[in-house]
Design a protein around this motif. Sequence first.
Motif, mmCIF file in Angstrom:
data_model
loop_
_atom_site.group_PDB
_atom_site.id
_atom_site.type_symbol
_atom_site.label_atom_id
_atom_site.label_comp_id
_atom_site.label_asym_id
_atom_site.label_seq_id
_atom_site.Cartn_x
_atom_site.Cartn_y
_atom_site.Cartn_z
ATOM 1 N N UNK A 209 0.831 -1.208 0.000
ATOM 2 C CA UNK A 209 0.000 0.000 0.000
ATOM 3 C C UNK A 209 0.864 1.256 0.000
ATOM 4 N N UNK A 210 1.959 1.224 0.745
ATOM 5 C CA UNK A 210 2.821 2.399 0.826
ATOM 6 C C UNK A 210 3.632 2.615 -0.445
ATOM 7 N N UNK A 211 3.562 1.655 -1.373
ATOM 8 C CA UNK A 211 4.129 1.847 -2.718
ATOM 9 C C UNK A 211 3.099 2.430 -3.673
ATOM 10 N N UNK A 212 1.892 2.682 -3.173
ATOM 11 C CA UNK A 212 0.812 3.170 -4.032
ATOM 12 C C UNK A 212 0.080 2.051 -4.747
ATOM 13 N N UNK A 213 0.311 0.819 -4.316
ATOM 14 C CA UNK A 213 -0.330 -0.319 -4.954
ATOM 15 C C UNK A 213 -1.694 -0.618 -4.369
ATOM 16 N N UNK A 214 -2.432 -1.459 -5.080
ATOM 17 C CA UNK A 214 -3.751 -1.901 -4.627
ATOM 18 C C UNK A 214 -3.632 -3.327 -4.093
ATOM 19 N N UNK A 215 -4.299 -3.605 -2.984
ATOM 20 C CA UNK A 215 -4.308 -4.937 -2.396
ATOM 21 C C UNK A 215 -5.684 -5.558 -2.579
ATOM 22 N N UNK A 216 -5.717 -6.731 -3.195
ATOM 23 C CA UNK A 216 -6.950 -7.503 -3.334
ATOM 24 C C UNK A 216 -6.910 -8.616 -2.298
ATOM 25 N N UNK A 217 -7.913 -8.664 -1.446
ATOM 26 C CA UNK A 217 -8.006 -9.680 -0.410
ATOM 27 C C UNK A 217 -8.796 -10.855 -0.966
ATOM 28 N N UNK A 218 -8.070 -11.909 -1.315
ATOM 29 C CA UNK A 218 -8.666 -13.027 -2.047
ATOM 30 C C UNK A 218 -9.314 -14.082 -1.193
ATOM 31 N N UNK A 219 -9.369 -13.892 0.136
ATOM 32 C CA UNK A 219 -10.006 -14.879 1.001
ATOM 33 C C UNK A 219 -9.104 -16.067 1.261
ATOM 34 N N UNK A 220 -9.711 -17.157 1.704
ATOM 35 C CA UNK A 220 -8.948 -18.367 2.008
ATOM 36 C C UNK A 220 -8.312 -18.922 0.746
ATOM 37 N N UNK A 221 -7.093 -19.402 0.884
ATOM 38 C CA UNK A 221 -6.367 -19.943 -0.256
ATOM 39 C C UNK A 221 -7.054 -21.181 -0.801
ATOM 40 N N UNK A 222 -7.206 -21.196 -2.115
ATOM 41 C CA UNK A 222 -7.738 -22.351 -2.829
ATOM 42 C C UNK A 222 -6.811 -22.615 -4.007
ATOM 43 N N UNK A 223 -6.153 -23.774 -3.998
ATOM 44 C CA UNK A 223 -5.149 -24.054 -5.022
ATOM 45 C C UNK A 223 -5.679 -23.930 -6.428
ATOM 46 N N UNK A 224 -6.877 -24.474 -6.681
ATOM 47 C CA UNK A 224 -7.422 -24.458 -8.034
ATOM 48 C C UNK A 224 -7.870 -23.070 -8.454
ATOM 49 N N UNK A 225 -8.266 -22.252 -7.476
ATOM 50 C CA UNK A 225 -8.752 -20.919 -7.824
ATOM 51 C C UNK A 225 -7.684 -19.845 -7.837
ATOM 52 N N UNK A 226 -6.503 -20.138 -7.272
ATOM 53 C CA UNK A 226 -5.478 -19.107 -7.111
ATOM 54 C C UNK A 226 -5.012 -18.560 -8.456
ATOM 55 N N UNK A 227 -4.684 -19.448 -9.396
ATOM 56 C CA UNK A 227 -4.193 -18.986 -10.701
ATOM 57 C C UNK A 227 -5.274 -18.182 -11.414
ATOM 58 N N UNK A 228 -6.540 -18.598 -11.279
ATOM 59 C CA UNK A 228 -7.638 -17.851 -11.888
ATOM 60 C C UNK A 228 -7.741 -16.450 -11.301
ATOM 61 N N UNK A 229 -7.537 -16.328 -9.988
ATOM 62 C CA UNK A 229 -7.563 -15.005 -9.349
ATOM 63 C C UNK A 229 -6.441 -14.117 -9.882
ATOM 64 N N UNK A 230 -5.273 -14.687 -10.092
ATOM 65 C CA UNK A 230 -4.148 -13.909 -10.620
ATOM 66 C C UNK A 230 -4.508 -13.273 -11.947
ATOM 67 N N UNK A 231 -5.217 -14.026 -12.787
ATOM 68 C CA UNK A 231 -5.610 -13.499 -14.088
ATOM 69 C C UNK A 231 -6.763 -12.525 -13.991
ATOM 70 N N UNK A 232 -7.774 -12.861 -13.192
ATOM 71 C CA UNK A 232 -8.982 -12.036 -13.104
ATOM 72 C C UNK A 232 -8.687 -10.633 -12.591
ATOM 73 N N UNK A 233 -7.826 -10.525 -11.603
ATOM 74 C CA UNK A 233 -7.554 -9.215 -11.000
ATOM 75 C C UNK A 233 -6.290 -8.557 -11.544
#
Length: 497
Positions: A209-233
């Motif tokens: 945040x102090x770099x001016x970046x945005x943080x997306x809180x992706x919830x509990x880790x899910x192996x199958x959904x993690x790569x999809x989240x990387x692309x979606x956001x």
Amino acid sequence: MDISTLLAQAACKWPNEPALREPSSARTLTFLELDRALDAVGQALDRLQVAPGARVALLADASLDYLLADYGCMANGRVRVPLDPALAADELLAQVRDAGAVLLLFSPAYAALAEDLRMAGIECRPLSSVSEAVPLAARSRPAQSPQALASLNYTGGTTGAPKAVMHRHASLCAVLQNIVMARGASTGDVLLNVRPLWPIAAVAVLAHLLSGGQVVLGGRFDGKGFVAQLGEYQVAFSSLVPTQLLRLLRETGASPVDLPFFKSLDVGAAALASEVLEGAYRLFGERISVLYGMTEAPWSCYLSAAQMATVRRAGESAEGLVGRPVFAAAVRIDRADANGVGEILLGGPQLMSGYWQLEELSARALDNGWLRSGDLGRIRADGQLLVLGRCKDIIRSGGKSVQPSEVEQSLLGHPGVLDAHVFGLPDVEWGEQVCAAVVLDGSRALSAVQLMEHCRAQLSRYKVPRRIYFIDQLPRSHYGKVQKNRLLAALAQDLSS
């Protein structure tokens, strides 16, 4: 410098830029909205008569409300005490009492645990009682003293009783500066967080945040959904602990993924088996960065993705390699042997100020301004640190020293072995016996004798395990370290035979 001032400066630099996004609740806060929400947390704590300097315990999963309470405590002169929700009620009670916390804030998922603590006399309130407070008239938050206590972080290591690491505003600001400079994020870069925010991950999130970046809180880790989240956001940065990375590889495989916006996945590679690191590299390509530190000295070394790529292109092994000291950190090797191997000492303003109410332990850990890490390592000719294991894990057998990691790598090289941990047990004749706990992958029947023969073909005789115990799963902490006390308890019946 202090946490309050840094957050206020961020709100002035990027008032209307998105800071925090929580897809599960469809909530987004700009930097200015975040700063005002932190004011509201301070005002809510005032109404609850939580005095400046008081300790406030946090029992919740990673969420926007959690971060508001976490940063809100520090920005308003209270001390955050993040708790591990996986602990039993009696363990949590011991930590809350040890900290002298006047209030525990909890999320709905832990209402039953909070009720147990309330019955034991702890003041407990829902996290929403402070995170959803409406800010009153705008006010200027007072700056905190750099030497004021900001955080108590409970850590149990792998064998000892839990103890609280003390970080002051000055040491956390040094950590933040180190992360900002090492990671090199740009304004607008997205960081996806799927890690629990205790004990120190919330600070790494704050650095983004102090770099001016945005943080997306992706919830509990899910192996199958993690790569999809990387692309979606359109994520640029993320971080996984070893247990999450191993799950990711097991659930998705290691086929390369197409992520045009992705820059780096931070991992603590000193705790990773080589095959897991190789799998991560196949999955993400030249976008793996390595950090080294501990709660007592976060982010002390960093091997960037570009540096990792250089090592691999040279045909070198990256196992245990954690890069060079970051901006304000220093590393030295104490009592190095003929090969330059000794205990890793860490220096710099990012160090803890000691352990809460444990003066003797603090004095042993902090030696003339240097933190004794308890890790073995050596500094290569190019200045990069190589972590080789834990000092206390060295096995002394027959007058010779055995590094458990070397024996573990031999065992893991057998195609039927999924996981392994090597440790020493007392022996009248040899001093210590080399022993191993092994998890098989189920692909074939294996005996202890067969695994010993496998090791004997690769290792010196004195390094070959004298006893091998089979176990369904190694008890590991969230950070991937084997918890030896739990392992010995699980093996108690076999050890006594």
